[in-house]
Motif scaffolding. Structure first.
Motif, mmCIF file in Angstrom:
data_model
loop_
_atom_site.group_PDB
_atom_site.id
_atom_site.type_symbol
_atom_site.label_atom_id
_atom_site.label_comp_id
_atom_site.label_asym_id
_atom_site.label_seq_id
_atom_site.Cartn_x
_atom_site.Cartn_y
_atom_site.Cartn_z
ATOM 1 N N GLN A 39 0.835 -1.195 0.000
ATOM 2 C CA GLN A 39 0.000 0.000 0.000
ATOM 3 C C GLN A 39 0.874 1.251 0.000
ATOM 4 O OE1 GLN A 39 -2.785 0.037 3.226
ATOM 5 N NE2 GLN A 39 -3.143 -2.156 3.114
ATOM 6 N N TYR A 40 0.196 2.379 -0.106
ATOM 7 C CA TYR A 40 0.822 3.696 0.001
ATOM 8 C C TYR A 40 1.927 3.882 -1.031
ATOM 9 C CZ TYR A 40 -1.879 3.288 4.243
ATOM 10 O OH TYR A 40 -2.896 3.059 5.128
ATOM 11 N N GLU A 41 3.139 4.254 -0.615
ATOM 12 C CA GLU A 41 4.187 4.568 -1.589
ATOM 13 C C GLU A 41 4.694 3.342 -2.335
ATOM 14 O OE1 GLU A 41 6.070 3.946 2.384
ATOM 15 O OE2 GLU A 41 4.670 5.474 1.728
ATOM 16 N N ARG A 42 4.400 2.156 -1.829
ATOM 17 C CA ARG A 42 4.808 0.920 -2.515
ATOM 18 C C ARG A 42 3.643 0.257 -3.247
ATOM 19 N NH1 ARG A 42 7.912 -2.495 1.815
ATOM 20 N NH2 ARG A 42 6.055 -1.975 2.988
ATOM 21 N N LYS A 43 2.571 0.997 -3.455
ATOM 22 C CA LYS A 43 1.401 0.452 -4.145
ATOM 23 C C LYS A 43 1.800 -0.006 -5.549
ATOM 24 C CE LYS A 43 -3.372 1.314 -5.154
ATOM 25 N NZ LYS A 43 -4.536 2.082 -4.809
ATOM 26 N N GLY A 44 1.264 -1.136 -5.961
ATOM 27 C CA GLY A 44 1.604 -1.707 -7.257
ATOM 28 C C GLY A 44 2.694 -2.759 -7.169
ATOM 29 N N THR A 45 3.303 -2.895 -5.986
ATOM 30 C CA THR A 45 4.317 -3.931 -5.802
ATOM 31 C C THR A 45 3.766 -5.015 -4.877
ATOM 32 O OG1 THR A 45 5.356 -2.914 -3.856
ATOM 33 C CG2 THR A 45 6.159 -2.222 -6.017
ATOM 34 N N ARG A 46 4.415 -6.134 -4.886
ATOM 35 C CA ARG A 46 4.068 -7.249 -4.003
ATOM 36 C C ARG A 46 5.326 -7.703 -3.289
ATOM 37 N NH1 ARG A 46 -0.729 -9.952 -4.761
ATOM 38 N NH2 ARG A 46 -2.059 -9.026 -6.344
ATOM 39 N N GLU A 47 5.139 -8.324 -2.122
ATOM 40 C CA GLU A 47 6.286 -8.799 -1.351
ATOM 41 C C GLU A 47 6.003 -10.159 -0.743
ATOM 42 O OE1 GLU A 47 7.514 -6.021 1.635
ATOM 43 O OE2 GLU A 47 8.197 -4.561 0.158
ATOM 44 N N LEU A 48 7.061 -10.942 -0.642
ATOM 45 C CA LEU A 48 7.044 -12.199 0.100
ATOM 46 C C LEU A 48 8.219 -12.186 1.057
ATOM 47 C CD1 LEU A 48 6.161 -14.999 -2.466
ATOM 48 C CD2 LEU A 48 4.855 -14.271 -0.503
ATOM 49 N N TYR A 49 8.027 -12.797 2.198
ATOM 50 C CA TYR A 49 9.029 -12.805 3.256
ATOM 51 C C TYR A 49 9.725 -14.156 3.301
ATOM 52 C CZ TYR A 49 10.934 -12.321 7.972
ATOM 53 O OH TYR A 49 11.760 -12.254 9.053
ATOM 54 N N LEU A 50 11.037 -14.125 3.308
ATOM 55 C CA LEU A 50 11.868 -15.304 3.503
ATOM 56 C C LEU A 50 12.957 -14.874 4.479
ATOM 57 C CD1 LEU A 50 12.602 -18.214 2.675
ATOM 58 C CD2 LEU A 50 14.018 -17.228 0.882
ATOM 59 N N ALA A 51 12.726 -15.165 5.759
ATOM 60 C CA ALA A 51 13.552 -14.633 6.851
ATOM 61 C C ALA A 51 15.034 -14.710 6.531
ATOM 62 C CB ALA A 51 13.255 -15.392 8.131
ATOM 63 N N PRO A 52 15.801 -13.658 6.692
ATOM 64 C CA PRO A 52 15.463 -12.307 7.124
ATOM 65 C C PRO A 52 15.232 -11.344 5.957
ATOM 66 C CG PRO A 52 17.823 -12.497 7.104
ATOM 67 C CD PRO A 52 17.255 -13.826 6.617
ATOM 68 N N PHE A 53 14.881 -11.866 4.786
ATOM 69 C CA PHE A 53 14.743 -11.038 3.595
ATOM 70 C C PHE A 53 13.283 -10.833 3.194
ATOM 71 C CE2 PHE A 53 18.843 -13.196 3.084
ATOM 72 C CZ PHE A 53 19.675 -12.095 2.911
ATOM 73 N N ASP A 60 2.601 -7.275 -14.044
ATOM 74 C CA ASP A 60 1.619 -6.640 -14.920
ATOM 75 C C ASP A 60 0.893 -7.745 -15.675
ATOM 76 O OD1 ASP A 60 0.126 -5.052 -16.578
ATOM 77 O OD2 ASP A 60 1.823 -4.350 -17.771
ATOM 78 N N PRO A 61 -0.349 -8.078 -15.263
ATOM 79 C CA PRO A 61 -1.051 -9.190 -15.899
ATOM 80 C C PRO A 61 -1.418 -8.926 -17.358
ATOM 81 C CG PRO A 61 -2.449 -8.145 -14.251
ATOM 82 C CD PRO A 61 -1.103 -7.515 -14.166
ATOM 83 N N SER A 62 -1.604 -7.664 -17.744
ATOM 84 C CA SER A 62 -1.983 -7.381 -19.127
ATOM 85 C C SER A 62 -0.855 -7.721 -20.106
ATOM 86 C CB SER A 62 -2.397 -5.918 -19.287
ATOM 87 O OG SER A 62 -1.313 -5.066 -18.985
ATOM 88 N N SER A 63 0.397 -7.494 -19.700
ATOM 89 C CA SER A 63 1.525 -7.830 -20.572
ATOM 90 C C SER A 63 2.270 -9.076 -20.097
ATOM 91 C CB SER A 63 2.492 -6.646 -20.650
ATOM 92 O OG SER A 63 2.970 -6.330 -19.365
ATOM 93 N N ASP A 64 1.833 -9.647 -18.961
ATOM 94 C CA ASP A 64 2.433 -10.850 -18.381
ATOM 95 C C ASP A 64 3.924 -10.652 -18.098
ATOM 96 O OD1 ASP A 64 2.065 -13.386 -17.311
ATOM 97 O OD2 ASP A 64 2.701 -14.377 -19.158
ATOM 98 N N ILE A 65 4.250 -9.493 -17.508
ATOM 99 C CA ILE A 65 5.644 -9.181 -17.174
ATOM 100 C C ILE A 65 5.815 -9.172 -15.662
ATOM 101 C CG2 ILE A 65 7.440 -7.416 -17.234
ATOM 102 C CD1 ILE A 65 6.438 -6.612 -19.966
#
Length: 83
Positions: A39-53, A60-65
């Motif tokens: 959300q907020y300033e990082r909107k449009g990105t996604r994150e996954l956690y893999l301790a400690p990273f 982009d689903p429209s261009s599949d990138i």
């Protein structure tokens, strides 16, 4: 999704951790919407956690990138110091 070659970063990690990181990247490639939407300033990105990273990426689903943005250490992101 187009197959691309992944570069392994030289992070001085042990082999078991690199294997876990590779599995996580493959999981993201198979299902790019698996990560937590930011959300907020990082909107449009996604994150996954893999301790400690945290693995940060965009999809982009429209261009599949799928673009990997950052592999950040959570302790540094939180302002913790391990000296």
């Amino acid at each position: 999704m187009k197959q691309t070659r992944l570069k392994v970063l030289n992070l001085n990690l042990d082999n078991t951790y690199l294997i876990r990181l590779q599995k996580l990247v493959r999981k993201i490639i198979q299902n790019p919407e698996i990560g937590k939407p930011m959300q907020y300033e990082r909107k449009g990105t996604r994150e996954l956690y893999l301790a400690p990273f945290r693995v940060s990426y965009t999809y982009d689903p429209s261009s599949d990138i799928l673009t990997f943005l950052e592999l950040s250490i959570v302790a540094i992101w939180l302002g913790l110091n391990f000296h």
